[in-house]
Design an enzyme around this catalytic site. Structure first.
Site, PDB file in Angstrom:
ATOM      1  CG  ASP A  60      -2.688   4.134  -1.272  1.00 18.72           C
ATOM      2  OD1 ASP A  60      -3.416   4.048  -2.383  1.00 18.72           O
ATOM      3  OD2 ASP A  60      -2.476   3.193  -0.499  1.00 18.72           O
ATOM      4  CB  SER A  71      -1.081  -0.015   1.114  1.00 21.09           C
ATOM      5  OG  SER A  71      -2.004   0.819   1.292  1.00 21.09           O
ATOM      6  CG  ASP A  76      -2.964  -0.763  -2.252  1.00 22.77           C
ATOM      7  OD1 ASP A  76      -2.714   0.642  -1.934  1.00 22.77           O
ATOM      8  OD2 ASP A  76      -3.595  -1.598  -1.596  1.00 22.77           O
ATOM      9  CG  ASP A 113      -5.925   0.924  -0.504  1.00 22.11           C
ATOM     10  OD1 ASP A 113      -5.291   1.512  -0.420  1.00 22.11           O
ATOM     11  OD2 ASP A 113      -5.859  -0.044   0.524  1.00 22.11           O
TER      12      ASP A 113
END
Length: 445
Positions: free
Chosen positions: A238, A95, A240, A242
């Site tokens: 960010d 992440s 990833d 999400d």
């Protein structure tokens, strides 16, 4: 026994703490505990190839089918696990963490993160060595399949969600910071398909630059890019994707609390805000809570972590929840935090409400908050350390009902987060620094 899973999967420095053998075992466990069809995606980290190979080897060693989506945002795996009739999904990503870290996150076949008790069962199976008892041979060994249209499916889902509302983003100038991460393959495509005039930065990657001085955890480059391009709004993801953070054309930040407020106001106006309630965490700004109350909207608060926000949403039937960090969950569209979906739904809500980005950034008056991260040797000890607790009580007594203190161990790093909220910046900074200094003196590395 130390818990293997943090608040967001298994994480650590790749090849040191998160190793290929552990990734292999987690791939095996996905088949054992979820079923034979497992979708696998990753972000742009250099270690992603190594861990992807290990995870897929674990899946196939148990007779499972590894459906490989390649580089793709985390929320796409949650979405496509259900679309592709998979038994589970695995995302290889850390992440927002630095490039040397990586992580492995498991979803069930409906795209939801696994509950704590299942993660504990997986850990027990890995540590006991019992996974190898089920290994097949011959024609029962599993295979790998490549999902060539995985990103296309995810982008189409976001685009269609806006077109179905009868709107688009024509005439809107958008600056996008992909953070050298997984959104590089998706967010720009969706925004352009919806008619936005797009300016993009950090949409390339080396595997060693993800989250480095860019993206949602460092908005300074995006603010400068918005000013340079004359964009109406800036979007930052960010690693990833999400989560998402926004900035207006004046450089003001629009965090998760602000986004949730605007989305909730729009949803209430359209009659689709379940229970006239939103879900957030104890870290949300008090100004957000007061704004929602003024609009007849209840705020339910949970422990920090999007899994706890989601649990509350599912238990009580709410449609929107989020965190100040930019993790927002819109259950009408996905089962986990989705930076792209949040961004496009926010832009659509802003248009319907007749707001500019600058107006959205002032949808409520944010009370001053100060947050200091302190690296410690034992993050759980902060709750019992007498000197630390005495400092907290002293700050709370000084502020009375006009402020609050929150100490929270990080779920993924050896860090204690010290947060103070007060009426004035001066009080915030002074109390936060005092407590952080004591945490460092007592427990610091």
């Amino acid at each position: 026994m130390a818990r293997m899973f943090g608040t967001d999967g298994v994480r650590g420095v790749a090849n040191i703490e998160l190793t290929a053998p552990l990734a292999f075992r987690l791939g095996q466990a996905a088949v054992r505990f979820q079923g034979p069809r497992i979708l696998v995606g990753k972000d742009t980290r250099l270690s992603g190839d190594m861990l992807e190979a290990a995870v897929c080897s674990g899946i196939t060693s148990m007779g499972g089918t590894a459906l490989v989506a390649g580089i793709i945002p985390t929320p796409a795996i949650a979405l496509l696990a259900k679309q592709l009739d998979c038994d589970g999904g695995i995302v290889i990503s850390a992440s927002h963490n630095p490039p040397e870290y990586n992580g492995i996150k498991l979803f069930d076949g409906a795209g939801f993160k696994l509950p704590d008790e299942v993660e504990d069962e997986i850990q027990a199976a890995i540590e006991s060595g019992t996974l190898d008892a089920d290994r097949p041979s011959g024609d029962a060994v599993g295979t790998i399949e490549y999902v060539e249209d995985a990103v296309d499916r995810y982008v189409a889902h976001a685009v269609d969600s806006i077109l179905a509302q009868g709107t688009d983003f024509k005439g809107l100038k958008v600056a996008l910071d992909c953070g050298h991460g997984a959104s590089s393959v998706s967010s720009g495509r969706a925004l352009e398909a919806l008619g936005a005039e797009l300016f993009t930065m950090n949409d390339d990657f080396t595997g060693l630059d993800i989250n480095v001085e860019c993206g949602s955890t460092n908005l300074a480059p995006l603010k400068a890019f918005v000013a340079e391009t004359g964009a109406d709004i800036g979007i930052a993801h960010d690693g990833d994707a999400d989560r998402v953070m926004l900035v207006d054309n004046k450089g003001n930040e629009i965090d998760g609390d602000m986004m949730e407020a605007v989305l909730a106001l729009d949803m209430k106006q359209r009659g689709c805000l379940a229970g006239d309630t939103v879900v957030s965490t104890v870290m949300c700004n008090l100004g957000f809570v007061l704004c929602m109350k003024e609009q007849g909207i209840t705020v339910k608060q949970t422990k920090v972590g999007d899994r706890y926000v989601l649990e509350k949403m599912r238990e009580e039937g709410y449609g929107i929840g989020g965190e100040q960090s930019g993790h927002l969950i819109l259950l009408d569209y996905n089962s986990t935090g989705d930076g792209l979906m949040t961004a496009v739904q926010f832009l659509a809500a802003m248009r319907r409400l007749g707001m500019s980005a600058e107006e959205a950034s002032h949808v409520f008056t944010r009370l001053p908050q100060e947050l200091i991260n302190v690296r410690v040797s034992d993050k759980e000890a902060v709750q019992t350390n007498e000197a630390v607790q005495a400092a907290v009580k002293a700050a709370e007594a000084a502020m009375g009902d006009t402020g609050r203190v929150l100490l929270r161990p990080s779920g993924t790093e050896p860090v204690v987060r010290v947060m103070v909220e007060a009426v004035s910046d001066e009080d915030c900074q002074r109390h936060c620094r005092t407590i952080a200094d004591i945490v460092k003196a007592e427990l610091g590395i």
